[in-house]
Design an enzyme around this catalytic site. Structure first.
Site, PDB file in Angstrom:
ATOM      1  CE  LYS A 116      62.499  34.053  25.025  1.00  0.00           C
ATOM      2  NZ  LYS A 116      61.782  32.859  24.484  1.00  0.00           N
ATOM      3  N   GLY A 157      55.570  36.842  24.639  1.00  0.00           N
ATOM      4  CA  GLY A 157      54.889  36.852  25.772  1.00  0.00           C
ATOM      5  C   GLY A 157      55.707  36.063  26.748  1.00  0.00           C
ATOM      6  CG  HIS A 158      59.361  37.209  27.483  1.00  0.00           C
ATOM      7  ND1 HIS A 158      60.434  37.909  27.450  1.00  0.00           N
ATOM      8  CD2 HIS A 158      59.223  36.475  26.643  1.00  0.00           C
ATOM      9  CE1 HIS A 158      60.921  37.751  26.346  1.00  0.00           C
ATOM     10  NE2 HIS A 158      60.160  36.913  25.572  1.00  0.00           N
ATOM     11  CG  ASP A 195      56.168  30.584  23.953  1.00  0.00           C
ATOM     12  OD1 ASP A 195      56.541  31.748  24.128  1.00  0.00           O
ATOM     13  OD2 ASP A 195      55.433  30.007  22.970  1.00  0.00           O
ATOM     14  CD  GLN A 243      60.341  36.927  19.166  1.00  0.00           C
ATOM     15  OE1 GLN A 243      61.321  37.925  19.161  1.00  0.00           O
ATOM     16  NE2 GLN A 243      59.234  37.387  19.883  1.00  0.00           N
TER      17      GLN A 243
HETATM   18  P1  GDP Z   1      59.203  32.956  27.349  1.00  0.00           P
HETATM   19  O1  GDP Z   1      58.470  33.369  26.215  1.00  0.00           O
HETATM   20  O2  GDP Z   1      60.374  31.895  26.981  1.00  0.00           O
HETATM   21  O3  GDP Z   1      59.445  33.798  28.567  1.00  0.00           O
HETATM   22  O4  GDP Z   1      58.156  31.628  28.039  1.00  0.00           O
HETATM   23  P2  GDP Z   1      56.587  31.834  28.127  1.00  0.00           P
HETATM   24  O5  GDP Z   1      56.262  32.550  29.277  1.00  0.00           O
HETATM   25  O6  GDP Z   1      55.795  32.292  26.923  1.00  0.00           O
HETATM   26  O7  GDP Z   1      56.298  30.192  28.417  1.00  0.00           O
HETATM   27  C1  GDP Z   1      56.641  29.443  29.644  1.00  0.00           C
HETATM   28  C2  GDP Z   1      55.599  28.894  30.260  1.00  0.00           C
HETATM   29  O8  GDP Z   1      56.207  27.905  31.076  1.00  0.00           O
HETATM   30  C3  GDP Z   1      55.103  30.252  31.242  1.00  0.00           C
HETATM   31  O9  GDP Z   1      53.678  30.088  31.454  1.00  0.00           O
HETATM   32  C4  GDP Z   1      55.693  29.761  32.529  1.00  0.00           C
HETATM   33  O10 GDP Z   1      55.159  30.266  33.551  1.00  0.00           O
HETATM   34  C5  GDP Z   1      56.016  28.365  32.454  1.00  0.00           C
HETATM   35  N1  GDP Z   1      57.184  27.799  33.015  1.00  0.00           N
HETATM   36  C6  GDP Z   1      58.369  28.494  33.176  1.00  0.00           C
HETATM   37  N2  GDP Z   1      59.415  27.639  33.670  1.00  0.00           N
HETATM   38  C7  GDP Z   1      58.554  26.448  33.858  1.00  0.00           C
HETATM   39  C8  GDP Z   1      59.028  25.176  34.512  1.00  0.00           C
HETATM   40  O11 GDP Z   1      60.133  25.002  34.860  1.00  0.00           O
HETATM   41  N3  GDP Z   1      58.055  24.246  34.733  1.00  0.00           N
HETATM   42  C9  GDP Z   1      56.563  24.617  34.491  1.00  0.00           C
HETATM   43  N4  GDP Z   1      55.767  23.663  34.783  1.00  0.00           N
HETATM   44  N5  GDP Z   1      56.146  25.691  33.817  1.00  0.00           N
HETATM   45  C10 GDP Z   1      57.493  26.914  33.605  1.00  0.00           C
HETATM   46  P1  IMO Z   2      58.415  34.506  23.011  1.00  0.00           P
HETATM   47  O1  IMO Z   2      59.474  35.657  23.252  1.00  0.00           O
HETATM   48  C1  IMO Z   2      56.947  31.517  20.360  1.00  0.00           C
HETATM   49  C2  IMO Z   2      56.552  32.925  16.194  1.00  0.00           C
HETATM   50  C3  IMO Z   2      55.079  32.877  15.511  1.00  0.00           C
HETATM   51  C4  IMO Z   2      55.372  32.495  13.939  1.00  0.00           C
HETATM   52  C5  IMO Z   2      56.544  33.190  14.009  1.00  0.00           C
HETATM   53  C6  IMO Z   2      56.664  34.628  13.139  1.00  0.00           C
HETATM   54  O2  IMO Z   2      57.270  34.582  23.824  1.00  0.00           O
HETATM   55  O3  IMO Z   2      59.332  33.176  23.173  1.00  0.00           O
HETATM   56  P2  IMO Z   2      55.946  37.031  14.307  1.00  0.00           P
HETATM   57  O4  IMO Z   2      54.575  37.625  14.622  1.00  0.00           O
HETATM   58  O5  IMO Z   2      57.076  37.093  15.218  1.00  0.00           O
HETATM   59  O6  IMO Z   2      56.356  37.613  12.738  1.00  0.00           O
HETATM   60  O7  IMO Z   2      55.549  35.480  13.765  1.00  0.00           O
HETATM   61  O8  IMO Z   2      57.181  33.412  15.056  1.00  0.00           O
HETATM   62  N1  IMO Z   2      56.732  33.490  17.384  1.00  0.00           N
HETATM   63  C7  IMO Z   2      56.838  32.865  18.442  1.00  0.00           C
HETATM   64  N2  IMO Z   2      56.617  31.452  19.110  1.00  0.00           N
HETATM   65  N3  IMO Z   2      57.422  32.417  21.043  1.00  0.00           N
HETATM   66  C8  IMO Z   2      57.384  33.829  20.786  1.00  0.00           C
HETATM   67  O9  IMO Z   2      58.079  34.815  21.519  1.00  0.00           O
HETATM   68  C9  IMO Z   2      57.237  33.996  19.314  1.00  0.00           C
HETATM   69  N4  IMO Z   2      57.039  35.157  18.608  1.00  0.00           N
HETATM   70  C10 IMO Z   2      56.970  34.815  17.395  1.00  0.00           C
HETATM   71  O10 IMO Z   2      54.241  32.013  16.086  1.00  0.00           O
HETATM   72  O11 IMO Z   2      55.298  31.222  13.807  1.00  0.00           O
HETATM   73 MG    MG Z   3      56.621  33.306  25.372  1.00  0.00          MG
END
Ligand code: GDP
Ligand code: IMO
Ligand code: MG
Length: 456
Positions: free
Chosen positions: A15, A39-40, A12, A232
């Site tokens: 990416k 979850g991207h 998170d 991840q």
């Molecule tokens: P990922 O799994 O690495 O793709 O990241 P996620 O989408 O799960 O989580 C990132 C969250 O932060 C999302 O809700 C994005 O829209 C938000 N986000 C990404 N970059 C920024 C930033 O620079 N500032 C803020 N405030 N939010 C951001």
């Molecule tokens: P993105 O791509 C954050 C964590 C879970 C758990 C561990 C193992 O959005 O960054 P799993 O279901 O993969 O066997 O769970 O990894 N986890 C993540 N945490 N972002 C993710 O993906 C994750 N995918 C798995 O919370 O601790």
């Molecule tokens: Mg994510």
């Protein structure tokens, strides 16, 4: 050339957003590991897309591939594709025939094992998507691959071998009754065969099956720009992360080679961009030396900083650090530099994208875990065991805070107009990791990124 996007912390980090930001010149976006545990997020013109399996290039209409290193649940994949179509996108997704399929029994077994582990504080807090059990079957040479769904005879043969083993596991190891305690369909050969042949048919009909390495090799020869989208993050990598509180794949850059069939020498000639969140967030269990506050059910009994819970709540609210599905609060902490040094080495970062700088704006001071103390010694990187990591005391450095400003204006004008104290913070990170900054995220939207350099 190739650009590999890698999470440098615990997932998170933003990416998906960076894949989108740099995606204009890209031809193909490839996921190389993980599955629908990811979850991207991509935010463009006020629309938010939460992508789980479909590579984030879909928002820009790029070809997306799920590489052989992925574990694919065809049901959730098709649901996601259909939802994106309803929203007006035209996702062009291909799936490696060598990728492994997640079956319903994998999800059931994921839940059962987490329950058992929770008695011993060993549960990772998985996403429940069956990721671990599917990779187990892959390594155990009893998995079912996407290519197997295309051939009725092979699919039946595989199911006839593996399903009785799964039934025995439920009945004889977990002492549960199929049909009573767990869903009968998930363990029924005929039902599984019909459903997964159906998925195979759709994959074939829509021309989605691909020989990943061969396809990418030809595209690279033709001069295409390829982006590898890691899911991840490094500290939840099965080899380099905080085992056993990890996922079951390799998000680290080496995974891009193994998980796609493109050679490491090719990937090494390209760029590897580490995505950094300006603080830490964690979904799941295990130690976290820089944690602020604590979250019930995730923070270990002796962990966190309950006296800083107000600050934790502030960062959590500003950053929207709540589970997208459950709404559960995520654990938050200060940036952990030993974790980032570990990531920079394991991935060989050539550039950094540092996100969420805006979230920390308006605070008097911002801290960073610069090093750890373990048994009286100073450590600059992560120790090899998670137990030792749990013993580490973070040694903090304090930076002066920066004001909240009109971030979209800053993104438009460029790096130079970032608040001075924010630049001091960014340059400290860059110098400690000996890696240049390519981008700075100052908001979730595509236009809310300060681009310093493009890796392409
Ligand atoms: P990922 O799994 O690495 O793709 O990241 P996620 O989408 O799960 O989580 C990132 C969250 O932060 C999302 O809700 C994005 O829209 C938000 N986000 C990404 N970059 C920024 C930033 O620079 N500032 C803020 N405030 N939010 C951001
Ligand atoms: P993105 O791509 C954050 C964590 C879970 C758990 C561990 C193992 O959005 O960054 P799993 O279901 O993969 O066997 O769970 O990894 N986890 C993540 N945490 N972002 C993710 O993906 C994750 N995918 C798995 O919370 O601790
Ligand atoms: Mg994510």
């Amino acid at each position: 050339m190739t650009v590999t996007i890698v999470g440098s912390q615990l997932g998170d980090e933003g990416k998906g957003g960076i894949v989108d930001v740099y995606g204009d010149v890209v031809d193909v976006v490839v996921r190389y590991q993980g599955g629908d545990n990811a979850g991207h997020t991509v935010v463009y013109e006020g629309d938010e897309y939460k992508l789980s399996l479909v590579p984030s290039g879909a928002v820009r209409g790029k070809i997306g591939i799920l590489g052989n290193g992925c574990v694919v649940n065809p049901k959730t994949l098709f649901e996601e594709i259909d939802t994106l179509k309803e929203r007006g996108l035209s996702p062009d997704v291909r799936v490696a025939e060598r990728a492994h399929a997640i079956l319903p029994y994998h999800r059931v077994l994921d839940g059962l094992e987490e329950d058992v582990k929770s008695d011993d504080n060993l549960a990772a807090g998985t996403t429940g998507r069956g990721i671990g059990p599917t990779y187990e079957d892959k390594a155990g040479r009893r998995g079912i691959r996407i290519g197997d769904l295309l051939d009725a005879e092979v699919l039946r043969e595989r199911l006839e071998y593996v399903v009785p083993q799964k039934r025995a596991l439920v009945e004889d190891v977990y002492n549960l009754e199929i049909g009573e305690d767990v869903d009968a369909d998930a363990f029924d050969i005929e039902t599984l065969f019909e459903t997964y042949r159906g998925f195979g048919d759709r994959i074939e009909r829509e021309g989605m099956a691909v020989n990943c390495g061969d396809f990418l090799g030809r595209r690279l020869d033709a001069g295409d720009e390829i982006m590898f989208e890691g899911a991840q993050g490094t500290s939840i990598d099965i080899d380099h992360g905080i085992y056993p509180y990890v996922t079951s794949s390799n998000p680290t850059a080496g995974g891009a080679a193994v998980g796609t069939g493109v050679g490491p020498t090719v990937i090494g000639q390209g760029e590897v961009v580490g995505i950094v969140k300006a603080y830490l967030s964690r979904v799941g269990t295990g130690p976290l030396p820089t944690e602020l506050g604590s979250v019930d059910g995730q923070t270990p009994a002796d962990g966190g900083r309950p006296d800083e819970s107000e600050l934790a709540t502030y960062i959590r609210d500003e950053g929207g650090e709540y589970g997208t599905v459950t709404g559960r609060p995520r654990r938050v902490g200060w940036l952990d530099m030993p974790m980032l040094r570990h990531a920079a080495r394991a991935n060989g970062f050539t550039g950094l994208a540092i996100n969420h700088l805006d979230v920390l704006a308006g605070m008097d001071e911002v801290k960073v875990g610069h090093s750890y103390t373990l048994d009286g010694d100073e450590l600059l990187t992560m120790p090899p065991t998670t137990e030792q990591w749990g013993e580490c005391e973070a040694e903090f450095r304090t930076f002066d805070g920066w004001p909240d400003v009109e971030w979209s204006d800053v993104a438009e004008t460029g790096y130079d107009v970032l608040p001075e104290n924010a630049k001091t913070y960014l340059e400290y990170i860059s110098e400690e990791l000996a890696t240049p900054i390519y981008a700075v995220g100052v908001g979730p939207g595509r236009e809310e990124t300060v681009i310093v350099e493009s890796p392409f």
